[in-house]
Design an enzyme around this catalytic site. Structure first.
Site, short mmCIF file in Angstrom:
data_model
loop_
_atom_site.label_atom_id
_atom_site.label_comp_id
_atom_site.label_asym_id
_atom_site.label_seq_id
_atom_site.Cartn_x
_atom_site.Cartn_y
_atom_site.Cartn_z
N LYS A 20 0.82 -1.21 0.00
CA LYS A 20 0.00 0.00 0.00
C LYS A 20 0.87 1.27 0.00
O LYS A 20 2.07 1.22 0.27
CB LYS A 20 -0.96 -0.05 1.19
CG LYS A 20 -1.94 -1.23 1.08
CD LYS A 20 -2.95 -1.25 2.21
CE LYS A 20 -3.93 -2.42 2.06
NZ LYS A 20 -4.94 -2.45 3.13
N PHE A 66 -15.92 3.06 7.23
CA PHE A 66 -14.53 3.38 6.88
C PHE A 66 -14.30 3.50 5.38
O PHE A 66 -13.19 3.82 4.94
CB PHE A 66 -13.60 2.30 7.44
CG PHE A 66 -13.88 0.91 6.92
CD1 PHE A 66 -13.43 0.49 5.68
CD2 PHE A 66 -14.62 0.01 7.69
CE1 PHE A 66 -13.69 -0.79 5.20
CE2 PHE A 66 -14.89 -1.27 7.22
CZ PHE A 66 -14.43 -1.67 5.98
N ARG A 114 1.94 -7.14 8.80
CA ARG A 114 1.14 -5.97 9.20
C ARG A 114 1.58 -5.45 10.57
O ARG A 114 1.49 -4.25 10.83
CB ARG A 114 -0.34 -6.32 9.20
CG ARG A 114 -0.93 -6.38 7.78
CD ARG A 114 -2.33 -6.89 7.78
NE ARG A 114 -2.96 -6.81 6.46
CZ ARG A 114 -3.94 -7.58 6.05
NH1 ARG A 114 -4.44 -8.50 6.87
NH2 ARG A 114 -4.45 -7.44 4.86
N ASN A 124 -2.76 -0.50 7.11
CA ASN A 124 -2.19 -1.78 7.56
C ASN A 124 -1.16 -2.35 6.58
O ASN A 124 -0.85 -3.54 6.62
CB ASN A 124 -3.30 -2.80 7.82
CG ASN A 124 -4.15 -3.08 6.59
OD1 ASN A 124 -3.90 -2.56 5.51
ND2 ASN A 124 -5.15 -3.93 6.75
N HIS A 127 -2.18 -5.77 1.42
CA HIS A 127 -3.49 -6.40 1.13
C HIS A 127 -3.28 -7.83 0.67
O HIS A 127 -2.28 -8.15 0.02
CB HIS A 127 -4.21 -5.62 0.03
CG HIS A 127 -5.40 -6.34 -0.54
ND1 HIS A 127 -6.65 -6.28 0.03
CD2 HIS A 127 -5.53 -7.15 -1.63
CE1 HIS A 127 -7.50 -7.01 -0.68
NE2 HIS A 127 -6.84 -7.56 -1.69
#
Length: 213
Positions: A20, A66, A114, A124, A127
Site C-alpha cells: 500500500k 470506513f 502488518r 495496515n 493487502h
C-alpha cells in the site's frame, strides 16, 4: 510384491498482494520476505489508482463507515500489485500478513507483516485476497491483460520439460562444453535457435521450365 504409490500432486494457487502507498519505500524489503517465504512473484506492476478505481476494487466494502477513508488512503499514492504463487498461496499469504488491524497484529502476531509495517486498522501496509474466488477477481482487476491459467503442478512441469525442453537443451549444453566459446550465453542462444526442433522447415520446390512452343 510391493506396489508403488503415485507421488501426490501439489496444487499451486495464485493470490493478489498489494504493497500500500504508505510503505512503498519498503518495497524491496517486503519482496525479499515474500520470496524467502516460498512464494513466486508471477506478475508485478506499480500503479496509482483513482478514488473511483479504489471504490470499484473495494466494492464489497461499500456502505461501511470506513469506506471513504479507505478509498482516500488507497488512492493517496502509488502502490505495488503482485500476483503470488505457491502451494495454498491464499491461506499462506493471509497467515504471513497477520490480522487486518496492525495494532492488534502487534499484540497477537508480532512477526507478521502488518505488525511490522502497518500503523493501524486502516493503514495496515499490505493487502491479501480473502479466498480463491476473490483472488481471481482481484488479479483480473489489477492485471486485466493476464490470462489466468493454472500453474503446472510439480510432476506436470517435470513431464513438460522432459518432453519438450530437456533433450534439446542438454544437447546444446554438451556442444557448448566442447566448443567453449568466449560468449557462452550468446553462443547457446544461437545454437538453440538453429537446432530448435519446432522451427518451421522451408520446403524448396523445383519449378520445371515449360517447353517453348
Amino acid at each position: 510384491m510391493q506396489m508403488l504409490m503415485p507421488e501426490p500432486q501439489i496444487s499451486v494457487e495464485k493470490t493478489l498482494a498489494l504493497i500500500k502507498p504508505d510503505v512503498i519505500a519498503k518495497e524491496e524489503e517486503i519482496e525479499d520476505i515474500i520470496l524467502r517465504s516460498g512464494f513466486l512473484i508471477v506478475q508485478k506492476r506499480k500503479l496509482q489508482l483513482s478514488p473511483e478505481q479504489c471504490s470499484n476494487f473495494y466494492a464489497d466494502q461499500y456502505g461501511k463507515m470506513f469506506f471513504p477513508n479507505l478509498t482516500a488512503y488507497m488512492s493517496s499514492g502509488p502502490l505495488v500489485a503482485m500476483v503470488l504463487a505457491r502451494h495454498r498461496a491464499v491461506s499462506y499469504w493471509k497467515e504471513l500478513l497477520g490480522p487486518s488491524n496492525s495494532i492488534k497484529a502487534r499484540e497477537t502476531h508480532p512477526d507478521s507483516l502488518r505488525a511490522i509495517y502497518g500503523t493501524d486498522d486502516l493503514r495496515n501496509a499490505l493487502h491479501g485476497s480473502r479466498n480463491f474466488s476473490s483472488a481471481e477477481r482481484e488479479i483480473r482487476f489489477m492485471f486485466p491483460e493476464v490470462i489466468l491459467e493454472p500453474i503446472p503442478a510439480r510432476q506436470g512441469a517435470v513431464d513438460y520439460l522432459n518432453l519438450y525442453v530437456n533433450p534439446t537443451l542438454l544437447a546444446g549444453l554438451t556442444a557448448l562444453c566442447k566448443e567453449k566459446p568466449a560468449d557462452p550465453m550468446t553462443w547457446l542462444a544461437e545454437w538453440l535457435i538453429e537446432h530448435n526442433p519446432n522451427k518451421p522447415r522451408l520446403q524448396h520446390q523445383t519449378i520445371e521450365a515449360e517447353p517453348q512452343g
